[in-house]
Design a protein around this motif. Sequence first.
Motif: not given
Length: 516
Positions: A34-41
């Motif tokens: 989830f942190p990786a997805l948030f940073n990409l977002f």
Amino acid sequence: MHQITKRLQAIVKVAVRIFFVLGASGDLAKKKTFPALFNLFRQGFLHPDEVHIFGYARTKISDDELRNRIRGYLINDKNASPEHVEKLSKFLELIKYVSGSYDSEEGFRLLDKEISEHELSKNSVEGTSRRLFYLALPPSVYPSVCKMIRNFCMNRSDLGGWTRIVVEKPFGKDLESAEQLSTQIGELFEEPQIYRIDHYLGKELVQNLLVLRFANRFFLPLWNRDNIDNVQIVFREDFGTDGRGGYFDEYGIIRDIIQNHLLQVFCLVAMEKPVSLKPEHIRDEKVKVLQSVLPIKDEEVVLGQYEGYRDDPTVPDQSNTPTFATLVLRIHNERWEGVPFVLKAGKALNSRKAEIRVQFKDVPGDIYKCKKQGRNEFVIRLQPSEAMYMKLTVKQPGLEMSTAQSELDLSYVQRYQGVTIPEAYERLILDTIRGDQQHFVRRDELKAAWEIFTPLLHRIDDGEMKPLPYQPGSRGPAEADELLAKAGYVQTHGYKKKTKTTLNPHQATRQECASA
């Protein structure tokens, strides 16, 4: 004809990306996925109009409960700016949660129903979305989960959509179990749909290896057995299993670190230049290296277990599991014949670092008597404090003709101030979106890796090889340093690597003892 044109226009306009995080309530999902997805977002790689995220797990919680569980991993006192809070709020709105079993139709039928409703809400044509399933789960449930996805949640590729599966290590425990797992998943999905993730391949300095080797002329003639004496690939942790003893004891340091992370680095250091930068050409060369590795000799292996490891109540009293290993790999090909590659990993040691250390041979006809200063080395620090430097012999400033060892240094925090180095998972998830499999493990590569280590692992599992005790906070068993010396490594004594204090106030002066 008009209906077909209308459908194609809809595909181009509203094709959506849907991420499924299976095991959404677990530690891996909360701390990494989830942190990786948030940073990409946050950086604009995932657009809110095109992306939706579904969490799936057995835990019976609501959408808001999942959002609250992961919120603390996405924000803290240092990044609580109004802009960050606003971005986080928009990101969390994209997340929905579905509860269900990993081996029953009901949960996955419900998941597919939620997908279809979302596609309709976005005015998307059914079958045109791009579905990425991230299995943040133990490998034991991969086959059943993949079967459920295949039967109930697949997209129709003939309408412009795709389905991709991301699986985490460990990929089996030995050659037989890995092949069985590969066969089970391979019967459900094509190889281009399967992304076996090893987060070490997403690290900045690991991704730099091919550029360093093949884009710099002065490395090309030096990178061979005529000039290089030995290579070390090292992984050290200064803490023990810390509550993970039960899990770790099933695998040990070789399965957990060496057979995957360090072996991937080994491939990039030793491989030949690929025909092109196409993922398959790069992965072809990695497989060739693995297939050229000679069987590991027992006398070139040192195992260790730190004192106190068995005190963990989840670890068996008579555990034979190594928490430390140093071993030598030898490659039978023209470039590397006779050059030892030393792979070393351990827990509860005296420092935390991961690095590649390439040591060159002594200078022939040494008129300056430089041997006392030590050999030339090229060191790539993978973590922490990413850096690369070359150890050279130079004249000591002054009137006397005396030599000393110094370095040419590229420290990332100094050279690239203000540049944020992305987390490995961010890079690799972005690769899956783009369909780039360069930094993922192919099935034949996985098989070749297990062929190298399975005989050794079976001898350890059968109790034929015993780990030596070592003190927490030490360098590991003394026998490991003896093996390193037998492999030809010459330690530099008295040398300190120093870097000036950076302009960044958070970066302290860094000193590193040259011994590996």
